[in-house]
Design a protein around this motif. Structure first.
Motif, short mmCIF file in Angstrom:
data_model
loop_
_atom_site.label_atom_id
_atom_site.label_comp_id
_atom_site.label_asym_id
_atom_site.label_seq_id
_atom_site.Cartn_x
_atom_site.Cartn_y
_atom_site.Cartn_z
N SER A 83 0.90 -0.85 0.00
CA SER A 83 0.26 0.04 -0.30
C SER A 83 0.85 1.38 0.50
O SER A 83 0.42 2.64 -0.16
N GLY A 86 2.02 1.90 -3.38
CA GLY A 86 0.31 1.97 -4.16
C GLY A 86 -0.04 3.58 -4.38
O GLY A 86 -0.56 4.42 -5.04
N VAL A 90 -0.14 6.77 -7.06
CA VAL A 90 -0.97 7.08 -6.49
C VAL A 90 -1.06 8.38 -6.30
O VAL A 90 -1.97 9.43 -6.90
N THR A 150 -4.45 2.09 0.45
CA THR A 150 -3.56 3.51 -1.00
C THR A 150 -4.83 4.68 -0.80
O THR A 150 -4.18 5.83 -0.95
N SER A 154 -2.46 8.06 -0.17
CA SER A 154 -2.11 8.70 -1.19
C SER A 154 -2.46 10.41 -1.11
O SER A 154 -1.38 11.15 -1.76
#
Length: 168
Positions: A83, A86, A90, A150, A154
């Protein structure tokens, strides 16, 4: 049952302790040979023959579930690593959209950032675990947790990257 084969006589709700299998305890024999149950206090006669309920020990209970703790720890590290990557990917996309000259991209990134930064993590994870399966997804909890972590992380990464872009 415990390793020594004793039976449970305590009435303790073993499910609340989250043991993988029901634990058992034995009732200790007093010096007089009498067995006492949990309903009678070990100090009921207040003499040297009073006995106490004995389980293998709490250390044995912890040792019994150590593989489950270790597996959970490894899964947590996997969630952290995947994550995190990720969220970085993102976050870079959202940060790029936030500084974009295209108003629709900038607007979407702003809404995404402001909404997810102000929603508690537990709510995001509960949404992923309970609502996404209702919408028709048949994913396991691990990918759902990755999506939730995530999505939650983000915007914070995006704001750090955007501020770095604006600082340069």
């Amino acid at each position: 049952t415990c390793a020594n084969g004793n039976t449970n006589a305590t009435g303790i709700n073993d499910a609340a302790i989250a043991m993988p299998a029901p634990r058992t305890v034995k009732i200790a024999r007093c010096e007089s040979g009498e067995e006492r149950s949990k309903s009678r206090s070990p100090r009921s006669n207040n003499d040297a023959t009073a006995c106490a309920i004995v389980c293998d020990t709490m250390i044995d209970a912890i040792i019994d579930v150590t593989p489950a703790y270790f597996a959970g720890f490894l899964m947590t590290l996997q969630l952290l690593a995947i994550s995190g990557v990720g969220a970085f990917v993102v976050g870079v996309l959202i940060a790029t959209m936030r500084i974009s000259p295209v108003p629709s991209l900038r607007g979407f990134a702003t809404v995404y950032t402001e909404v997810l930064r102000n929603v508690p993590l537990l709510l995001v994870l509960m949404f992923c675990a309970l609502v996404i399966p209702i919408l028709g997804s048949d994913l396991d909890y691990f990918p759902l947790a990755l999506i939730g972590l995530t999505a939650y992380t983000s915007p914070f990464v995006a704001e750090a990257i955007r501020s770095g872009f604006n600082g340069v």
